[in-house]
Design an enzyme around this catalytic site. Structure first.
Site, PDB file in Angstrom:
ATOM      1  N   HIS A 203       0.843  -1.206   0.000  1.00 43.14           N
ATOM      2  CA  HIS A 203       0.000   0.000   0.000  1.00 43.14           C
ATOM      3  C   HIS A 203       0.881   1.260   0.000  1.00 43.14           C
ATOM      4  O   HIS A 203       0.626   2.211  -0.741  1.00 43.14           O
ATOM      5  CB  HIS A 203      -0.866   0.060   1.274  1.00 43.14           C
ATOM      6  CG  HIS A 203      -1.943  -0.966   1.374  1.00 43.14           C
ATOM      7  ND1 HIS A 203      -2.139  -1.718   2.510  1.00 43.14           N
ATOM      8  CD2 HIS A 203      -2.907  -1.353   0.495  1.00 43.14           C
ATOM      9  CE1 HIS A 203      -3.168  -2.517   2.332  1.00 43.14           C
ATOM     10  NE2 HIS A 203      -3.656  -2.333   1.114  1.00 43.14           N
TER      11      HIS A 203
ATOM     12  N   SER B 182      -3.012  -7.638   2.940  1.00 43.19           N
ATOM     13  CA  SER B 182      -3.337  -7.526   4.376  1.00 43.19           C
ATOM     14  C   SER B 182      -3.852  -8.856   4.913  1.00 43.19           C
ATOM     15  O   SER B 182      -3.490  -9.274   6.022  1.00 43.19           O
ATOM     16  CB  SER B 182      -4.405  -6.456   4.591  1.00 43.19           C
ATOM     17  OG  SER B 182      -3.958  -5.215   4.136  1.00 43.19           O
TER      18      SER B 182
ATOM     19  N   LYS C   2     -17.690  -5.762   7.288  1.00 42.81           N
ATOM     20  CA  LYS C   2     -16.531  -6.651   7.155  1.00 42.81           C
ATOM     21  C   LYS C   2     -15.863  -6.762   8.531  1.00 42.81           C
ATOM     22  O   LYS C   2     -15.606  -5.748   9.162  1.00 42.81           O
ATOM     23  CB  LYS C   2     -15.563  -6.007   6.153  1.00 42.81           C
ATOM     24  CG  LYS C   2     -14.715  -6.974   5.374  1.00 42.81           C
ATOM     25  CD  LYS C   2     -14.092  -6.230   4.197  1.00 42.81           C
ATOM     26  CE  LYS C   2     -12.714  -6.740   3.877  1.00 42.81           C
ATOM     27  NZ  LYS C   2     -12.080  -5.969   2.803  1.00 42.81           N
TER      28      LYS C   2
HETATM   29  O1  PNS Z   1      -8.678  -2.473   0.117  1.00 43.96           O
HETATM   30  P1  PNS Z   1      -9.925  -2.898  -0.594  1.00 43.96           P
HETATM   31  O2  PNS Z   1     -10.816  -3.675   0.362  1.00 43.96           O
HETATM   32  O3  PNS Z   1      -9.643  -3.616  -1.864  1.00 43.96           O
HETATM   33  O4  PNS Z   1     -10.689  -1.550  -0.982  1.00 43.96           O
HETATM   34  C1  PNS Z   1     -11.952  -1.623  -1.581  1.00 43.96           C
HETATM   35  C2  PNS Z   1     -12.596  -0.211  -1.692  1.00 43.96           C
HETATM   36  C3  PNS Z   1     -12.578   0.491  -0.344  1.00 43.96           C
HETATM   37  C4  PNS Z   1     -11.816   0.607  -2.689  1.00 43.96           C
HETATM   38  C5  PNS Z   1     -14.043  -0.448  -2.175  1.00 43.96           C
HETATM   39  O5  PNS Z   1     -14.644  -1.429  -1.386  1.00 43.96           O
HETATM   40  C6  PNS Z   1     -14.902   0.811  -2.148  1.00 43.96           C
HETATM   41  O6  PNS Z   1     -14.692   1.706  -2.933  1.00 43.96           O
HETATM   42  N1  PNS Z   1     -15.863   0.857  -1.200  1.00 43.96           N
HETATM   43  C7  PNS Z   1     -16.706   2.008  -0.995  1.00 43.96           C
HETATM   44  C8  PNS Z   1     -18.159   1.720  -1.405  1.00 43.96           C
HETATM   45  C9  PNS Z   1     -18.365   2.001  -2.874  1.00 43.96           C
HETATM   46  O7  PNS Z   1     -18.114   3.077  -3.384  1.00 43.96           O
HETATM   47  N2  PNS Z   1     -18.810   0.943  -3.589  1.00 43.96           N
HETATM   48  C10 PNS Z   1     -18.969   0.980  -5.011  1.00 43.96           C
HETATM   49  C11 PNS Z   1     -17.635   0.700  -5.669  1.00 43.96           C
HETATM   50  S1  PNS Z   1     -17.768   0.578  -7.375  1.00 43.96           S
END
Ligand code: PNS
Length: 160
Positions: A17, A129, A41
Site C-alpha cells: 500500500h 493484508s 466486514k
Molecule cells: O482495500 P480494498 O478492500 O480492496 O478496498 C476496496 C474499496 C474500499 C476501494 C471499495 O470497497 C470501495 O470503494 N468501497 C466504498 C463503497 C463504494 O463506493 N462501492 C462501489 C464501488 S464501485
C-alpha cells in the site's frame, strides 16, 4: 491542483500500500488516503487504529502532500468531498484486474471519476493484508511486509 484519492480497507496498511501511496504522491499535488469504515466486514483493527497506523507510516516516509481520512458510503462521494478528480489503485497481478476494472468502470459511470492503476512493485506483488494477518496468526514472521510499528500491533492483536 491535481488531487487523488487512494482508497482501501488498510486492515492493516502494508508495504505494498505504501509503495502505491508514495508513487501517487509523486504524481499528484495532493493525495488523500481514504480508509473505508467497513462495518459489515470483520476487521482486525477499528477504523481509528487503521487511520493512526497509516498516519504514522506517512509521517515516517515524509510524504508532505499526503493526508489520511476515513470514509463511509460511496467512494465517489468521498472523492467529491475531497475535491479529487482521480482514484489511484495498485494492481498486484492479473487476479486483481477483473474486480478493479469493474469498480473503476462503476465509479466512472456513477460520477465521471477516473481510476489510475499503478502496477505494484514486484517486491510487494504477493503482499496482502489478509495474508499478513494469517501469517501472524500462525506465528510467522511479518516484519518484511509491513512497517515495524504495524508488525508490532498485528502481533499484539492476534496474540490477544
Ligand atoms: O482495500 P480494498 O478492500 O480492496 O478496498 C476496496 C474499496 C474500499 C476501494 C471499495 O470497497 C470501495 O470503494 N468501497 C466504498 C463503497 C463504494 O463506493 N462501492 C462501489 C464501488 S464501485
Amino acid at each position: 491542483m491535481r488531487r487523488a484519492v487512494c482508497p482501501g480497507s488498510f486492515d492493516p496498511v502494508t508495504n505494498g500500500h505504501l509503495d502505491v501511496v508514495s508513487r501517487a504522491a509523486g504524481l499528484f499535488d495532493h493525495v488523500v488516503v481514504g480508509v473505508l469504515v467497513n462495518e459489515s466486514k470483520r476487521s482486525l483493527f477499528e477504523v481509528g487504529e487503521r487511520v493512526e497506523m497509516l498516519r504514522e507510516a506517512v509521517a515516517e516516509l515524509r510524504l508532505a502532500n499526503v493526508v489520511v481520512a476515513s470514509f463511509d458510503g460511496l467512494l465517489v462521494d468521498f472523492c467529491r468531498e475531497q475535491g479529487a478528480q482521480v482514484i489511484v489503485k495498485g494492481l498486484r497481478s492479473g487476479g486483481d484486474v477483473d474486480y478493479e476494472l469493474q469498480m473503476a468502470q462503476m465509479n466512472k459511470a456513477l460520477a465521471g471519476v477516473d481510476t489510475a492503476f499503478l502496477p505494484t512493485s514486484p517486491a510487494w506483488a504477493f503482499v496482502a493484508s489478509t495474508l499478513v494477518k494469517e501469517v501472524a496468526r500462525l506465528g510467522g514472521d511479518i516484519d518484511a511486509f509491513v512497517p515495524a510499528a504495524v508488525a508490532a500491533r498485528v502481533r499484539a492483536r492476534v496474540a490477544g
